[in-house]
Enzyme design. Sequence first.
Site: not given
Ligand SMILES: *Cc1c(COP(=O)(O)O)cnc(C)c1O
Length: 394
Positions: A182, A210, A240
């Site tokens: 990320s 991502h 996301k």
């Molecule tokens: C954002 C993210 C999460 C958490 O997801 P949410 O739905 O925002 O709680 C888990 N793993 C990675 C790699 C992330 O970037």
Amino acid sequence: MPSPFDSLTSFANQKLAALEALHRRRHLVLSERGANMRIGNLISFTDNDYLGLSTDRRVIEAACAATESYGAGAGASRLITGNHPLYTALEEKLATLKGAEAAIVFGSGFMTNCGTIPALVGPQDVIFADALIHASLHAGIKLSGAAAYFFDHNDTSDLKRLLTTYRATGNRALLLVDGVYSMDGDQAPIQELASLAEAYDTWLMVDDAHGFGTLGGGKGTVAQAGETDRVPLMMGTLSKAVGAYGGYLAAPAPVIELMKSRARSLVYTTGLPPGVIAAALMALEIIESEPDRCARPLLLARRFTDALGLSRAESAIVPLPVGDDQSALAADHALQNLGFKVAAIRPPTVPKGTARLRVSFSATHSDADVETLITAVKDLKLNDPARSEDKQAS
Ligand SMILES: *Cc1c(COP(=O)(O)O)cnc(C)c1O
């Protein structure tokens, strides 16, 4: 008598002062997001809304219609009365898209990792993980009580060394990686990881928060690597690219069944609001039917890295290294003055001395949005590699 309020407040104030001194204190900034990656009069290059689906009319309307019909909240956990039939449609669609036997939806991606890892491994077991995995995977590791060994980022020979040394110390074994990292935007070497996992009798779990929606025609990093049949545990988020909220695990059917009894972050929490489930379902339909939308974030990221002489983007995320924390904040402010929102990412989110601007691209950015950002980055010389090296040395 001293009041507990006094010791509590002084504890918090001391912690805050220490963070302040390190330039590590975080602040919540209000942002009222609009369509097309606009926050007020700024163009945002920092969201994870890679496909612009959080503001898509069809997604909004699906959320509103479900809320009208079924109410604003779920009312109970999924195991009681919070398991709305919309979940079935969403989970079937997720399983299909991911090429897995089954899928299950959690309250968030963070909760998915906190629930699934301890349901699979415990104190008798062992976990191998990339040094740069997401904080939510670290939380899951801690909750599991399994011994964890971290290999250098994306270094499969280091992983092999750890597997050789420690695999036999555990009963079951789990290998944890992000599909796309990320804060760096690079991809995990899925093929080599799958081979090592097979050779050492280890379950590979890919967190594709991502990659889902933006790589592999929207199906994610594992599908893009052509390794869907060799990755038994694929998790991701609906928060996301999907533009809604929630997390999921796609896996063999018995694993998904096990989660319904053993994943505590599924069992002991309220179901998602029906409107959120309906939004995610509509978004997945859009992802399935609009491959051009799914391909565009990476296309724009590559236009950006090509124009600036940076190493070629592997995902919608492009880091601009700036070195120390204050330089990161200064660059963030300078870009803001030019009309862009690009967040400075500082330790402890990233390792000390590697503060950066994290630039992310969305399908709803126009060509002109990207061109003006390229010009701004050039004007501020943020793409000059010497710049970050100088800062790190000093
Ligand atoms: C954002 C993210 C999460 C958490 O997801 P949410 O739905 O925002 O709680 C888990 N793993 C990675 C790699 C992330 O970037």
